[in-house]
Design an enzyme around this catalytic site. Structure first.
Site, PDB file in Angstrom:
ATOM      1  N   ALA A 253       0.836  -1.205   0.000  1.00  0.00           N
ATOM      2  CA  ALA A 253       0.000   0.000   0.000  1.00  0.00           C
ATOM      3  C   ALA A 253       0.875   1.262   0.000  1.00  0.00           C
ATOM      4  O   ALA A 253       1.933   1.275   0.615  1.00  0.00           O
ATOM      5  CB  ALA A 253      -0.920  -0.015   1.219  1.00  0.00           C
ATOM      6  N   CYS A 372      11.904   5.036   3.425  1.00  0.00           N
ATOM      7  CA  CYS A 372      11.892   6.468   3.100  1.00  0.00           C
ATOM      8  C   CYS A 372      12.474   7.218   4.293  1.00  0.00           C
ATOM      9  O   CYS A 372      11.907   8.180   4.785  1.00  0.00           O
ATOM     10  CB  CYS A 372      10.491   6.955   2.747  1.00  0.00           C
ATOM     11  SG  CYS A 372       9.214   6.581   3.962  1.00  0.00           S
TER      12      CYS A 372
END
Length: 425
Positions: A253, A372
């Site tokens: 997702a 990230c």
């Protein structure tokens, strides 16, 4: 402006109490269905802006107050108004007048409007001098928590200021052209015909000169293009997928990397995620782009025995949950919600995910570990530890002009990411 200030104050208060900004704004939209598109935009700008520059604005407000303001709603209103005075184009008199009116709505204290008026007018008079004082303090200068600044200064002594400054910028809007349906040059020509200017970043990534509403992107509904950061787009090429491969996206997702993998080669893809609502978004993205994964699975990457069908994978993408310290420009609430003690917890989960996924990777197969994040604890330190525990793990070199040892630092072109490609010997 009163409505915007009022609801922005509510949003900021909830975030600083520990809530996620995106979810808070979604709740505000549901609770206030009559808000116009313009009002929503104003509320979002105020909430994002205050949190982007919170360290700076908070330090400034402390200089303007004789003592700590106990009324938090008034405090947040002053932060909102200071942000408007410094960063918006609205006339200062209008900002002050509306803030005074909003103060009457937020507080039943008789002196509240007068206090707001006095503080804001004092800032208008002494702004230049106050900014000089604010910039003498790390948190005020860089608008990040002190522990965050200290860690980046230690881990990136040559680059920490650039990282902090990039994280405070408005994020770029970058498109990923669906190469199965159209070429990059052909789509860029379509953008030009619609008066939308864009520059090529790399591969199929186009950065818009000026962001536009999604509904104004030509061919978006038809699946010609997706919105995805240029740094995130590197995952598909780095994983080195080829036709016929059995591939797992273990934390799929909202689906950007999964759909990109499907655009890169004719593969059998399993898209996995542990959040049912977010997995539904993955399905929506696949449907819009006109391709379907082999399996769309609700399950946790930590526990393959609960969802794995026993077929080993040629390639695995492990986009692990992390501190998100590389995407702060898009999510400014992150830097105020994270704590120093969160990093070991993230690293522990990431290590467990890697250990679990390694067991279901074929010999000779490749696993791309992605975060990230810019913090070493979640990146190189973790990969080094993993290699020590797994003698069959070979770290493969990654070559990209924007990366150093797999680390992509945030910039005006892209967010911050870390990539490590491991081969199972």
């Amino acid at each position: 402006m009163n409505k915007a200030q009022h609801l922005a104050v509510a949003a900021i208060g909830r975030v600083l109490a520990g809530a996620n900004l995106t979810l808070v704004l979604q709740e505000i939209w549901r609770s206030n269905p009559l808000l116009s598109h313009q009002q929503r935009g104003a509320i979002q700008d105020l909430a994002y802006g205050v949190l982007r520059y919170y360290g700076q604005l908070d330090a400034l407000l402390s200089l303007l107050l004789d003592k700590t303001l106990q009324d938090l709603k008034l405090r947040y209103l002053l932060l909102v108004s200071l942000y408007q005075l410094q960063y918006s184009k609205a006339p200062s008199y209008a900002i002050v007048d509306h803030a005074v009116s909003t103060a009457r709505l937020l507080s039943n204290k008789r002196g509240a409007p007068g206090l707001v008026n006095a503080v804001l007018r004092n800032f208008i008079r002494k702004g230049t001098t106050l900014w000089e004082l604010v910039n003498k303090n790390d948190v005020g200068k860089y608008s990040h928590p002190q522990w965050w600044i200290d860690k980046l200064r230690k881990q990136y002594p040559q680059h920490y200021e650039a990282i902090l400054n990039a994280s405070n910028q408005h994020p770029s809007m970058t498109l990923r052209v669906n190469s199965r349906k159209i070429g990059v040059e052909a789509y860029q020509k379509i953008l030009d015909e619609h008066g939308i200017k864009a520059n090529l970043v790399w591969n199929v990534a186009l950065k818009l000169i000026q962001p536009v509403a999604v509904e104004k992107l030509p061919g978006f509904i038809e699946g010609l293009v997706s919105i995805q950061d240029a740094g995130a787009q590197l995952a598909a090429s780095l994983l080195d997928v080829h036709d016929g491969m059995h591939v797992l996206d273990a934390c799929a997702a909202p689906g950007g990397k999964s759909t990109h993998l499907m655009e890169s080669a004719q593969i059998r893809l399993t898209a996995l995620d542990s959040d049912a609502q977010r997995l539904a978004r993955v399905a929506e993205n696949f449907e819009r782009l006109g391709n379907e994964p082999d399996r769309l699975v609700y399950g946790n990457a930590l526990y393959p025995s609960e969802w794995w069908n026993g077929q080993l994978f040629d390639r695995i993408l492990a986009d692990a949950p992390c501190s998100a310290s590389g995407v702060v420009s898009r999510h400014p609430d992150i830097k105020w919600l994270r704590r120093y003690t969160d990093l070991p917890a993230f690293a522990d989960t990431q290590e467990k995910i890697l250990n679990a996924l390694w067991k279901i990777l074929k010999r000779g197969g490749k696993l791309l570990y992605v975060t990230c994040s810019v913090f070493h604890e979640e990146n190189w330190l973790l990969i080094n530890k993993f290699q020590q525990l797994h003698q069959d793990a070979r770290l493969l070199p990654l070559s990209h002009p924007a990366m150093t040892n797999g680390q992509l630092l945030p910039s005006f072109l892209h967010d911050g990411f870390f990539y490590a490609l491991l081969c199972k010997a």
